[in-house]
Design an enzyme around this catalytic site. Sequence first.
Site: not given
Lengths: 503, 503
Positions: B178, B204-205, B208-209, B213, B266, B274, B298
Site C-alpha cells: 500500500g 509478487s508482481r 493493484t499497484s 517487488t 481487505d 496469505s 493499506k
Amino acid sequence: MNDDHNRLRLLRAGIDTYQQPVVYMHRDCPVCRSEGFSALTRVLMRCGSRELVATLNVVTDDWLALDAAALSEAAWSALAPGSEAWATFEHPEPAASAPALRAKVFGQRLQEPDFLALMQDTLNNRLADIELAAFVTACAGERLDRAETIALTRAMVAVGQRLDWGAGPVLDKHCVGGLPGNRTTPIVVAIIAAAGYRIPKTSSRAITSPAGTADTMEVMAPVALDTASMRRVVEREGGCIVWGGAVRLSPADDVLIRVERPLDFDSDGQLVASVLSKKIAAGSSHVLIDLPVGPTAKVRSTAAAERLETLLRATAEAAGLSLGLMRTDGRQPVGYGIGPALEARDVLAVLRGTGDAPADLRERAVVLAAALLDLVPGTPSYPGRQRAEDLLRSGAALSKFLSICEAQGGFREPQAAPHVRSIAATRGGSILDIDNRRLAKIAKLAGAPASPSAGIDCRLRLGDRVRVGEPLFEVHAQTPGELEYALSYASTQTEVFRVGEEP
Amino acid sequence: MNDDHNRLRLLRAGIDTYQQPVVYMHRDCPVCRSEGFSALTRVLMRCGSRELVATLNVVTDDWLALDAAALSEAAWSALAPGSEAWATFEHPEPAASAPALRAKVFGQRLQEPDFLALMQDTLNNRLADIELAAFVTACAGERLDRAETIALTRAMVAVGQRLDWGAGPVLDKHCVGGLPGNRTTPIVVAIIAAAGYRIPKTSSRAITSPAGTADTMEVMAPVALDTASMRRVVEREGGCIVWGGAVRLSPADDVLIRVERPLDFDSDGQLVASVLSKKIAAGSSHVLIDLPVGPTAKVRSTAAAERLETLLRATAEAAGLSLGLMRTDGRQPVGYGIGPALEARDVLAVLRGTGDAPADLRERAVVLAAALLDLVPGTPSYPGRQRAEDLLRSGAALSKFLSICEAQGGFREPQAAPHVRSIAATRGGSILDIDNRRLAKIAKLAGAPASPSAGIDCRLRLGDRVRVGEPLFEVHAQTPGELEYALSYASTQTEVFRVGEEP
C-alpha cells in the site's frame, strides 16, 4: 484524449456467456495498450447514446483484428450496435453502489438508498458476477434483517416498471418452489378468473427444476408476451399465465438470479424480496403464498417455515399487500407428471374432470383457489371452497382456461414422448420416502425442460405398496440418447423411492 | 454411456480469461445436447490422464465446429492436450468442499479439514469465481476468527510444496503493501545475505499497484525462476529475489487473489493466511513484517494495525515461526520513483551510496535489516543496526546484490523513459498531505508496471514548501499516448498533493 486511441469497430462474437456482458479485444489492440486493459478488466463502452460496462476477455491469437472488439450475446443485445458501428472504450468510474456493497460485506446494516444504488447498478450491469456473488453472500443466513428485507424489496420494485390495473382487487398466488409436478397455477388462475377477478400471473421458467410454470404453460399456449400483450389478455379474460422474463417485473432480481442459481444459497431475506417485489410490481393487492414443507422440499422444517412466514408478513404489511400463507405437504411430488408436457397433461385432466385426473393436484388447486377467494374482502356468503368446486365442476374454469390460451396466442394439446421406459422396484413393501431432488434430477437428465415431452410419470404415493418387479415410475424422453442417459443415472439411485415396512 | 456422445476434439481458442478455465462449445454440438449443458454450466473434461473442471461459454454461430471444443488459455495450459487430442465431457460431481463453503456462508465456524477441502478445490479449479467470491466474502470483516485463520493458513501450506533448507535459520521479510515506492526488499535481502544468512525471498508482481517487488527486480535481473533454479541461487549466494508465481508457494492463495484483486475486500484473516502461508511454505524460520500505517496506506489506523498484529502473532506462534513486527510511517511514498525502473534506480542508488540516493528509502531498509538481524538468536554482541550500516557502507551489500543478480541470470541497468513531463503546483505553501492511492493511479495510467520505465518521480515530502509553478512531480512514460493519458487524469486531481499552510 485522442479519440483514435480508444475506438474500435464492433463485431458479434457469437458467444453466449449467459447474462454477463463480455467484450473480446486483441491484447495488442490500441485500446488494451493505451488503457492498460487486461483479462477481466471492467470496461466502459459507449456506442451512440448507449453505454455498457462489460468484462474483458483478451484475445491472444489472430481471430480478432486489432481494430475490432467482439461482443458476447448479452453485450450485443444490451448495446444494440447498428451495422458498421464503432464504440469508444475507457475505464469506468467505480460503481456508485461500491461503498454500500463493501459496507454490507463488512457486516453493516444498509438503508433504502444503499439498496436502491445496489439494485440500480445490478440492473445496469455495473456489478460483475463476483460482486453480485459477494452481495448475495453478504445477505445470506440471518444477515438481512426485517427492515433491510423491506428496503431491498422496495428497491427492487423501484428500479423496474410497476403495473397499474386501476381500482379493485388484483389477485395473485405464488409457490415457494421445490416440489416436482406441483403445477396448480394454471388451474388456480382459471378458477379465479372464472370467478370474475383479475389475476395477472407471471411465472418463471425452470431455474434448477425440470419445469417451471412458464415451461408447462408454454406446452399449451404462447407465454413470451410483452407488457402490452399481457395487459390486453388480462383486460379481456381477467387472467393470464405468462413468462415473467419478457414483462420484466423486478428486473434487478432477474439479474441476481444468474449468481443465485449456481451458488444455490437459500436466503430468507432475498427470497422474500424476490417474491414480493414481483407481486408489488405486478400491481397485486391480494397474494396467497403456498409453502410446501418437507425434508427434500425448499422449506425443510416447520421452524424454517415460521421464520419465512414472519418475514413475508412484515414485508407484505410494509407494502400494503393483503397476504395469505398456506403450508402444504412437501414430502412427495404432486400430480403424476414431472416435466412440461406431462404436467400440462395433468393440468388439463383436472380442468376437464377426466377420470384419470390426479386427485392430489386437483385438491391442492381447489384449496389454494378457495383460500385466495376468501382473502378478498366483500366476498358474498358463498365460501371459497364451494365456489372453487362449482367453477371447476361446471366447466367454467376449463372454458376460462381455454379462452386465456386463445388470448395468449392459441391453445395446443401437449404431445407425448416417443421413448418411454419403466423403472421397476428392486424390493417390495410400502413407499416410505420419496426423494424429490433425485426424482427431479432424473427428469432433467431425460431432457426436461428443454425437451418439453421429457420427464417422469409416477403414480405411486407415500404408503402405497409395491412388489419386486412392479413399476415405480416411467422415464419419458424425446431421443434414445437422453433416455439412456437418464436411465443410467436412475439405475445408480436406489434411494429415490425408499421401499420397506413401516417401523 | 456411448463414448461418441460426449467426445469432442480440442482446439485452442486464443482467449485469455485470466486464471479461470473456460471451454467453448457450439450450442448444437452433441455434448451440449445430450448433457443439457448451457452457458456457465461447470463441465468436467478428461483428456488422457488429466481432468479439469471449466466454465462453459456457448458458441452460437459457426466459428466453432460441432465436433470440437475450444479452450481458453488457462484451460489449455491446465489440460495440456497433445495435438489431435480429444476430450470427454460430463457433469462434475459437486465439489467436495461445497458443504464447507455453504456452512461458512451461513455463519458457521470451520475446522481444518473444511479449509483443507476448500483450498484443494480452489487449487484444482473445482470452485468457480462466484464461489471463490462467496468464500472471500464469507470470511471478510471479523468472520474468520483466530483458530480459523490458523487452520486456513495450514491448509494453504498443505496443498502446495514446502521448501526445506536444512538446519539453521532461514530469514524473510514482508511488507503489508500500500505504499508507493517502498522498495526496501532488494536492499534488505542484499544486507542479510551479505551478513551470511539465508533469505530465499519470493515476491509478487503488482496486483493493484504500479509496481510489485518482482516487477522492480525484473528491471535489473530475471525473476521468473522455478524452484530448482531458486534453490541453486540461494545455495550459492544465500539470498534471492524471485517472482513467487513460478515457485508456486501456497498456490491456492494465488488462485484466491484472482477474485480478491477485483473485489478489493481487505480481510485480516485472509491477509494473515496469505502472507504467513507463503513464508511457512518457503521454509522460513524468522520473519519480519513491515506494516506501513497511514490514512491512504493499506493499514489505515493504529487500531487496525493492532488487530492485524494480534492475528499475525497468534498464527506465527501456531506455526512455530519467529515473528518480528514493525510499524512504519505510511503517510507518504518512499524513495523518489514510483514504477519498476524508477524504483530500481533508487534501490541501486542506495546500494551504491551515491549522493542522490533517497535518504528515506535507505533509512527504512537499514532499520528493517537491523530488526531482522536482531531477530535471529545467537547474534554476536554486534547490534543489527551497526552491522547493517557497515555492510551497506562497505559495499558488501552492493557486491552481494550484483552476485545475486548474476546468479539469477545477469544484472542489467534500469532504462530511463523517453517521455517526461512535470506537473506544477497550482498554489504555494507547505505539503500537508499526499494521496498515495491517486499518485499510484497516475503512475499506472502512465503505463506502469507493463511499461517498466513508466511511472512517477517525486522528490517532495510532507512539510516541504513549494511555490506556484514549481514542479510537484514528473510523469514518465514510454509512449506519447500513455503520457497524455496520465496527464489528462492528473490535471483533474488537484488533491494528490494538498498544499497550504499548517493550521
